[in-house]
Design a protein around this motif. Structure first.
Motif, short mmCIF file in Angstrom:
data_model
loop_
_atom_site.label_atom_id
_atom_site.label_comp_id
_atom_site.label_asym_id
_atom_site.label_seq_id
_atom_site.Cartn_x
_atom_site.Cartn_y
_atom_site.Cartn_z
N UNK A 4 26.31 43.67 -1.44
CA UNK A 4 27.54 44.48 -1.66
C UNK A 4 28.31 44.61 -0.44
N UNK A 5 29.51 44.49 -0.29
CA UNK A 5 30.32 44.66 0.83
C UNK A 5 30.21 46.03 1.61
N UNK A 6 29.97 47.27 0.87
CA UNK A 6 29.72 48.61 1.50
C UNK A 6 29.24 49.53 0.63
N UNK A 7 28.81 50.62 1.07
CA UNK A 7 28.15 51.71 0.21
C UNK A 7 29.03 52.11 -1.05
N UNK A 8 30.37 51.58 -1.35
CA UNK A 8 31.01 52.36 -2.28
C UNK A 8 30.69 51.14 -3.50
N UNK A 9 29.91 50.21 -3.30
CA UNK A 9 29.30 49.46 -4.55
C UNK A 9 28.00 49.66 -4.92
N UNK A 10 27.77 49.46 -6.10
CA UNK A 10 26.48 49.84 -6.79
C UNK A 10 25.82 48.63 -6.95
N UNK A 11 24.47 48.84 -6.98
CA UNK A 11 23.63 47.57 -7.30
C UNK A 11 22.99 47.93 -8.70
N UNK A 12 23.10 46.90 -9.52
CA UNK A 12 22.53 47.06 -10.83
C UNK A 12 21.54 45.84 -11.07
N UNK A 13 20.22 46.52 -11.60
CA UNK A 13 19.25 45.76 -11.71
C UNK A 13 18.99 45.29 -13.20
N UNK A 15 16.74 45.52 -15.26
CA UNK A 15 15.96 46.30 -16.10
C UNK A 15 16.98 47.65 -16.53
N UNK A 16 18.12 47.65 -16.08
CA UNK A 16 18.88 48.90 -16.73
C UNK A 16 19.14 49.98 -15.73
N UNK A 17 18.72 49.65 -14.34
CA UNK A 17 19.09 50.76 -13.50
C UNK A 17 20.16 50.31 -12.62
N UNK A 18 20.93 51.45 -12.61
CA UNK A 18 22.23 51.59 -11.86
C UNK A 18 22.09 52.36 -10.37
N UNK A 19 22.09 51.72 -9.37
CA UNK A 19 21.75 52.45 -7.91
C UNK A 19 23.11 52.39 -7.15
N UNK A 20 23.49 54.05 -6.99
CA UNK A 20 24.72 54.15 -6.31
C UNK A 20 24.55 55.48 -5.27
N UNK A 21 24.68 55.22 -4.24
CA UNK A 21 24.67 56.37 -3.19
C UNK A 21 23.41 57.30 -3.45
N UNK A 22 22.30 56.58 -3.61
CA UNK A 22 21.06 57.41 -3.47
C UNK A 22 20.62 57.92 -4.98
N UNK A 159 31.35 60.48 -12.85
CA UNK A 159 30.64 60.86 -11.41
C UNK A 159 30.89 59.72 -10.42
N UNK A 160 30.39 58.56 -10.82
CA UNK A 160 30.48 57.43 -10.02
C UNK A 160 32.00 56.89 -9.55
N UNK A 161 32.58 57.07 -10.53
CA UNK A 161 34.26 56.82 -10.13
C UNK A 161 34.80 57.85 -9.38
N UNK A 162 34.31 59.05 -9.25
CA UNK A 162 35.00 60.08 -8.47
C UNK A 162 34.30 60.28 -7.28
N UNK A 163 33.22 59.51 -7.21
CA UNK A 163 32.51 59.39 -6.06
C UNK A 163 32.92 58.24 -4.94
N UNK A 164 33.89 57.50 -5.56
CA UNK A 164 34.57 56.63 -4.63
C UNK A 164 33.81 54.90 -5.11
N UNK A 165 33.10 55.02 -6.22
CA UNK A 165 32.81 53.46 -6.66
C UNK A 165 34.00 52.50 -6.49
#
Length: 172
Positions: A4-13, A15-22, A159-165
């Motif tokens: 992903x270009x930067x930390x404002x991108x989430x990784x989606x696995x 198995x249904x895990x959405x990883x974003x900013x820890x 929450x993720x939208x408001x955190x800058x996703x």
């Protein structure tokens, strides 16, 4: 696949895990599983393995306030839809209802599209038949699979939208 270009991108696995900013959040993915971007087709129910920027967020003003977002936010209306018909010129684009071709109604009786992140899948340029209406939206209570979208618990989505996703990377 690139990172992903930067930390404002989430990784989606897959198995249904959405990883974003820890955070590790649960998400629902397509009933057809995750498919490589080159194999994604209209109607296959799969979530594409791809980096997809968040283009904009749509919301129902009658069901909640707009979220603070890093991307443009627009209200939807009862006559808003999204074309999923590869034979139409408006394929994978917003349309006004009534519309003659196959489409999804954005103004729904359930809450699935009360808050919708429009993901940058098959939109620049649009290729007919490669898949349409890949959104980030609220999950059903039981997290049952989507038609190809990525879905989060409503509270987590806001929450993720408001955190800058700014986008997601779905890993295959």
């Amino acid at each position: 696949m690139s990172a992903p270009p930067d930390s404002a991108f989430a990784r989606v696995l897959p198995d249904g895990r959405f990883l974003f900013q820890g955070q590790v959040l649960r998400c629902a993915l397509g009933k057809g599983g995750v498919k490589p971007a080159t194999e994604k087709r209209e109607g296959d129910g799969a979530t594409p393995a791809a980096v997809m920027p968040l283009r904009r967020v749509l919301f129902r003003a009658d069901r909640g306030a707009p979220p603070r977002c890093a991307v443009p936010v627009e209200p939807i209306a009862p006559e808003d839809g999204w074309c999923d018909d590869p034979a139409q010129r408006a394929y994978n684009r917003p349309v006004r209802l009534p519309f003659d071709g196959s489409h999804e109604r954005l103004w729904r009786d359930d809450a699935l599209y009360d808050l919708v992140g429009v993901l940058g899948w098959n939109d620049d340029p649009v290729e007919r038949g490669r898949g349409s209406a890949i959104f980030l939206h609220p999950a059903r209570d039981d997290f049952r699979p989507t038609e190809g979208c990525v879905a989060l618990a409503p509270r987590d989505l806001r929450r993720v939208l408001e955190a800058g996703l700014r986008g997601i990377e779905v890993l295959g």
